[in-house]
Motif scaffolding. Structure first.
Motif, PDB file in Angstrom:
ATOM      1  N   UNK A  71      44.460 109.550  23.942  1.00 59.67           N
ATOM      2  CA  UNK A  71      44.984 110.162  22.725  1.00 59.67           C
ATOM      3  C   UNK A  71      44.765 109.310  21.495  1.00 59.67           C
ATOM      4  N   UNK A  72      45.547 109.591  20.468  1.00 62.69           N
ATOM      5  CA  UNK A  72      45.423 108.897  19.180  1.00 62.69           C
ATOM      6  C   UNK A  72      46.665 108.050  18.931  1.00 62.69           C
ATOM      7  N   UNK A  73      46.509 107.053  18.059  1.00 62.39           N
ATOM      8  CA  UNK A  73      47.617 106.208  17.646  1.00 62.39           C
ATOM      9  C   UNK A  73      47.749 106.265  16.129  1.00 62.39           C
ATOM     10  N   UNK A  74      48.985 106.338  15.649  1.00 61.56           N
ATOM     11  CA  UNK A  74      49.295 106.173  14.227  1.00 61.56           C
ATOM     12  C   UNK A  74      50.412 105.146  14.184  1.00 61.56           C
ATOM     13  N   UNK A  75      50.065 103.922  13.813  1.00 62.53           N
ATOM     14  CA  UNK A  75      51.004 102.808  13.930  1.00 62.53           C
ATOM     15  C   UNK A  75      51.221 102.143  12.583  1.00 62.53           C
ATOM     16  N   UNK A  76      52.493 101.803  12.320  1.00 65.34           N
ATOM     17  CA  UNK A  76      52.824 101.076  11.089  1.00 65.34           C
ATOM     18  C   UNK A  76      53.892 100.037  11.408  1.00 65.34           C
ATOM     19  N   UNK A  77      53.502  98.772  11.293  1.00 71.18           N
ATOM     20  CA  UNK A  77      54.442  97.654  11.449  1.00 71.18           C
ATOM     21  C   UNK A  77      54.799  97.188  10.040  1.00 71.18           C
ATOM     22  N   UNK A  78      56.044  97.425   9.623  1.00 74.13           N
ATOM     23  CA  UNK A  78      56.472  97.120   8.258  1.00 74.13           C
ATOM     24  C   UNK A  78      56.940  95.678   8.105  1.00 74.13           C
ATOM     25  N   UNK A  79      57.142  95.298   6.872  1.00 74.86           N
ATOM     26  CA  UNK A  79      57.758  94.018   6.497  1.00 74.86           C
ATOM     27  C   UNK A  79      57.006  92.806   7.043  1.00 74.86           C
ATOM     28  N   UNK A  80      55.687  92.861   6.998  1.00 78.35           N
ATOM     29  CA  UNK A  80      54.872  91.714   7.396  1.00 78.35           C
ATOM     30  C   UNK A  80      54.714  91.547   8.891  1.00 78.35           C
ATOM     31  N   UNK A  81      55.233  92.471   9.685  1.00 74.70           N
ATOM     32  CA  UNK A  81      55.081  92.379  11.143  1.00 74.70           C
ATOM     33  C   UNK A  81      53.666  92.792  11.533  1.00 74.70           C
ATOM     34  N   UNK A  82      53.323  92.611  12.812  1.00 73.11           N
ATOM     35  CA  UNK A  82      51.937  92.814  13.253  1.00 73.11           C
ATOM     36  C   UNK A  82      51.836  93.865  14.363  1.00 73.11           C
ATOM     37  N   UNK A  83      50.667  94.458  14.428  1.00 73.12           N
ATOM     38  CA  UNK A  83      50.291  95.290  15.566  1.00 73.12           C
ATOM     39  C   UNK A  83      49.513  94.357  16.481  1.00 73.12           C
ATOM     40  N   UNK A  84      50.101  94.008  17.637  1.00 71.85           N
ATOM     41  CA  UNK A  84      49.520  92.985  18.515  1.00 71.85           C
ATOM     42  C   UNK A  84      48.368  93.493  19.364  1.00 71.85           C
ATOM     43  N   UNK A  85      48.518  94.659  19.970  1.00 68.66           N
ATOM     44  CA  UNK A  85      47.474  95.170  20.864  1.00 68.66           C
ATOM     45  C   UNK A  85      47.499  96.690  20.876  1.00 68.66           C
ATOM     46  N   UNK A  86      46.303  97.270  20.850  1.00 66.01           N
ATOM     47  CA  UNK A  86      46.144  98.720  20.951  1.00 66.01           C
ATOM     48  C   UNK A  86      44.859  98.967  21.739  1.00 66.01           C
ATOM     49  N   UNK A  87      44.956  99.624  22.902  1.00 66.28           N
ATOM     50  CA  UNK A  87      43.739  99.879  23.685  1.00 66.28           C
ATOM     51  C   UNK A  87      42.863 100.950  23.036  1.00 66.28           C
ATOM     52  N   UNK A  88      41.581 100.826  23.253  1.00 68.08           N
ATOM     53  CA  UNK A  88      40.638 101.819  22.737  1.00 68.08           C
ATOM     54  C   UNK A  88      40.809 103.135  23.485  1.00 68.08           C
ATOM     55  N   UNK A  89      40.610 104.238  22.770  1.00 65.74           N
ATOM     56  CA  UNK A  89      40.578 105.556  23.401  1.00 65.74           C
ATOM     57  C   UNK A  89      39.434 106.338  22.777  1.00 65.74           C
ATOM     58  N   UNK A  90      38.989 107.372  23.477  1.00 60.47           N
ATOM     59  CA  UNK A  90      37.945 108.220  22.891  1.00 60.47           C
ATOM     60  C   UNK A  90      38.550 109.400  22.115  1.00 60.47           C
ATOM     61  N   UNK A  91      39.885 109.439  22.027  1.00 57.15           N
ATOM     62  CA  UNK A  91      40.631 110.450  21.252  1.00 57.15           C
ATOM     63  C   UNK A  91      40.339 111.878  21.703  1.00 57.15           C
ATOM     64  N   UNK A  92      40.013 112.042  22.981  1.00 59.26           N
ATOM     65  CA  UNK A  92      39.671 113.369  23.494  1.00 59.26           C
ATOM     66  C   UNK A  92      40.905 114.186  23.889  1.00 59.26           C
ATOM     67  N   UNK A  93      42.056 113.555  24.041  1.00 63.51           N
ATOM     68  CA  UNK A  93      43.280 114.276  24.389  1.00 63.51           C
ATOM     69  C   UNK A  93      44.050 114.626  23.118  1.00 63.51           C
ATOM     70  N   UNK A  94      44.770 115.732  23.165  1.00 62.69           N
ATOM     71  CA  UNK A  94      45.608 116.118  22.032  1.00 62.69           C
ATOM     72  C   UNK A  94      46.991 115.509  22.195  1.00 62.69           C
ATOM     73  N   UNK A  95      47.033 114.196  22.217  1.00 64.71           N
ATOM     74  CA  UNK A  95      48.284 113.463  22.369  1.00 64.71           C
ATOM     75  C   UNK A  95      48.285 112.330  21.349  1.00 64.71           C
TER      76      UNK A  95
END
Length: 193
Positions: free
Chosen positions: A154-178
């Motif tokens: 599926x897809x990811x929409x991520x927002x880490x506010x206030x100077x925080x970090x996105x540590x890890x996100x696996x790759x996807x081919x975005x073929x699922x509607x999730x």
């Protein structure tokens, strides 16, 4: 003029005292054990939405033992959070989603954040071959760790506010509607099993 100035300063002083009093005394310690489960049909629920969480959270996707979606939250929470999680006014099925509300920001705009906030675990058990259209987390604060199935594309929409970090996100081919949507003042980690 001088009397008006004293009145204004007095009112301002009272507001400052009230704000600091609320911040210092408004804490709600995480001492209440909770294990809350919602069993919902995938025919009526396609989304899960979490609102106003104030603790670190680990989410794990698993396979359901039957044809229902089982969502379980476990750990220690503040008494006010436990009340919200068990109150159908704040938590339950709404339209096509399971909405889970942890807390409400009061009218002034401050959030009572526990000092000793322990980590919560959440298990999302989906029937074989089923997927959520959306997992949406609009958290106030807290580190979020999500373990998705190996076949999640599926897809990811991520927002880490206030100077925080996105540590890890696996790759996807975005073929699922999730979609996994996370908005928090904390770190975000997503991994595949």
């Amino acid at each position: 003029m001088q009397k008006e100035m004293k009145t204004i300063l007095t009112i301002f002083g009272l507001i400052i005292v009230a704000v600091f009093g609320y911040i210092l005394l408004g804490k709600d310690d995480t001492t209440e054990e909770i294990k809350q489960t919602w069993d919902v049909s995938p025919d009526t629920i396609s989304k899960i939405k979490l609102n106003e969480g104030q603790q670190n959270m680990k989410i794990n996707y698993t396979e359901s033992p039957d044809n229902l979606i089982h969502v379980t939250i476990e750990g220690k929470v503040a008494k006010s959070v436990k009340e919200k999680l068990t109150d159908k006014k704040f938590t339950g099925e709404k339209n096509d989603q399971l909405e889970i509300t942890f807390a409400k920001v009061n009218g002034i705009g401050f959030v009572s954040q526990p000092d000793d906030a322990s980590e919560l675990t959440m298990e999302i058990a989906l029937p074989q071959g089923k997927q959520l259209k959306k997992l949406e987390m609009k958290m106030t604060v807290g580190d979020i760790s999500i373990m998705v199935p190996q076949d999640f594309q599926g897809k990811y929409k991520l927002r880490a506010r206030d100077g925080e970090k996105i540590k890890a996100v696996p790759e996807t081919d975005k073929s699922q509607e999730s979609t996994i949507l996370v908005n928090t003042s904390g770190t975000i980690t997503i991994e595949k099993k």
